[in-house]
Design a protein around this motif. Structure first.
Motif, mmCIF file in Angstrom:
data_model
loop_
_atom_site.group_PDB
_atom_site.id
_atom_site.type_symbol
_atom_site.label_atom_id
_atom_site.label_comp_id
_atom_site.label_asym_id
_atom_site.label_seq_id
_atom_site.Cartn_x
_atom_site.Cartn_y
_atom_site.Cartn_z
ATOM 1 N N ARG A 55 0.875 -1.182 0.000
ATOM 2 C CA ARG A 55 0.000 0.000 0.000
ATOM 3 C C ARG A 55 0.908 1.228 0.000
ATOM 4 N NH1 ARG A 55 -4.555 -0.847 3.910
ATOM 5 N NH2 ARG A 55 -5.454 -1.848 2.058
ATOM 6 N N GLU A 97 -3.401 7.142 -2.165
ATOM 7 C CA GLU A 97 -3.283 5.832 -1.528
ATOM 8 C C GLU A 97 -3.796 4.752 -2.465
ATOM 9 O OE1 GLU A 97 -3.676 4.961 2.867
ATOM 10 O OE2 GLU A 97 -5.550 4.099 2.104
ATOM 11 N N ASP A 109 -3.441 0.305 -3.560
ATOM 12 C CA ASP A 109 -2.968 -1.046 -3.276
ATOM 13 C C ASP A 109 -2.328 -1.591 -4.553
ATOM 14 O OD1 ASP A 109 -4.018 -0.755 -0.772
ATOM 15 O OD2 ASP A 109 -5.822 -1.933 -1.181
ATOM 16 N N LEU A 131 0.774 -4.824 2.349
ATOM 17 C CA LEU A 131 -0.666 -4.875 2.113
ATOM 18 C C LEU A 131 -1.234 -6.138 2.757
ATOM 19 C CD1 LEU A 131 -3.192 -3.751 0.658
ATOM 20 C CD2 LEU A 131 -2.518 -5.105 -1.339
#
Length: 389
Positions: free
Chosen positions: A72, A147, A149, A174
């Motif tokens: 992340r 932000e 992933d 993550l």
């Protein structure tokens, strides 16, 4: 740029505190070995690897099928240093470089290759090899920022050392909240002949079913080795599947008398660590050369003379009467094992329902053994469509 795996936030921003990638960024590997360059993912633990001297198994378990970096970050640029090991087989067409698939929020955004690296020259018939050392390559990944992933899937059939990771923003591991699916099988499960690591059928099925994949597909090595059963027993999993058949046939490893008890013993071992975990026992997809003809498989010399790699069945169909295995025989035995065990958490999946003779007319196996990317996708979609375990 900050080294994501080895930095922590300080008053002046991100600073380096170590020398290698954070192991917590790596998903899908059972072990990470520290080398003089970085981290080498393994899909079997050290103790299991020590119980065999098979060069084929040692080669394929260190190929990171299903292994990915999962992080992340708010970075817009990541640099990943990798050291791949390329294989060459004398007398066969050259292998393309492996691919690194980059996903953001689960969507594919970029595909990269790493030229150069180490080279392993392998003699196909004996497994003997010669190693030539090379240098790492830097992959540059551009990201939208904010932000996000990010997953970087490593080449499924190319050994890859993870040397360093740098980013222009903070990076953290993550976490996964998806059910963990542990799958074991042959080179087809490993992903042989799929072009990209997210195109192997287990990767396709995991994405569609929302599962966290651990892929123990081992090319040429789904052979009922006891240490693999113990590895599965000891590995946390919410769902387990085992796909057996083609390697038992094309290596002419067992006779019918031994197969049933061996599969029972394998399942007994897995159940020691997973007493109620749902297990699917999957038989082989359609493979015309071995449906009714035993192994071993051999390279098709006529195809090699044309610059193609293909395989033929070298066994004698008449030997089936004395116990030789074919895919038809293995499917029958696996179905019998599941029925006899009466295990409410164990089910049988006929591989012909994933890819059968009719499918082979439209999507033939290019080398007579392994599916291409389109067929991997079909198999993965059908497996995911089986629904609840």
């Amino acid at each position: 740029m900050s080294s994501a795996a080895t930095r922590e936030r300080g008053p002046g921003g991100w600073r380096q505190t170590g020398a290698v990638i954070d192991p917590n960024l790596v998903h899908g590997a059972l072990e990470l070995a520290r080398t003089d360059r970085g981290l080498l993912p393994h899909r079997l633990p050290t103790w299991a690897r020590a119980q065999t001297d098979d060069p084929q198994l040692h080669l394929v378990e260190a190929q990171p099928a299903g292994v990915r970096l999962a992080l992340r970050t708010t970075a817009t640029r990541i640099e990943l240093d990798v050291l791949p090991t390329k294989r060459r087989y004398p007398g066969t067409p050259p292998r393309p470089d492996g691919w690194y698939d980059v996903l953001v929020g689960g969507e594919l955004v970029e595909r990269l290759q790493a030229p150069g690296g180490n080279v392993l020259d392998v003699e196909m018939m004996t497994g003997a090899s010669t190693f030539t050392a090379g240098e790492p390559t830097t992959l540059t990944i551009s990201l939208p920022g904010g932000e996000q992933d990010v997953e970087v899937w490593l080449p499924h059939d190319e050994q890859t050392e993870l040397v360093d990771l740098r980013a222009d923003g903070p990076v953290e591991p993550l976490p996964s909240d998806r059910p963990r699916w542990l799958h074991h099988g042959s080179s087809i499960s490993h992903g042989s002949m799929a072009t990209h690591p997210t195109e192997t059928w287990p990767a396709v099925a995991a994405r569609l079913a929302g599962l966290d994949l651990v892929n123990l597909g081992l090319g040429g090595s789904a052979l009922l080795d006891p240490f693999v059963a113990r590895t599965i027993r000891d590995t946390p999993a919410d769902l387990i599947s085992v796909k057996l058949g083609i390697n038992l046939v094309n290596q002419d490893l067992l006779r019918r008398r031994a197969l049933g008890p061996a599969v029972h013993g394998w399942l007994d071992t897995i159940r020691d660590g997973h007493p109620e975990t749902p297990i699917r026992l999957i038989s082989s997809i359609h493979c015309a050369i071995h449906e009714a003809t035993p192994g071993p498989s051999s390279p098709d010399m006529a195809a090699l003379a044309e610059g193609r790699l293909a395989f033929v069945a070298a066994g004698d169909p008449a030997s089936v009467a004395s116990g030789s295995l074919t895919l038809e025989v293995v499917r029958e035995v696996l179905a019998e094992v599941v029925e006899r065990r009466g295990d409410p958490h164990l089910s049988y999946v006929d591989g012909l329902g994933l890819y059968g003779a009719v499918d082979a007319e439209r999507l033939p196996l290019p080398d007579n053994l392994h599916p291409d990317s389109a067929t991997h996708r079909l198999i993965g979609e059908r497996f995911a469509a089986l629904g609840d375990w």
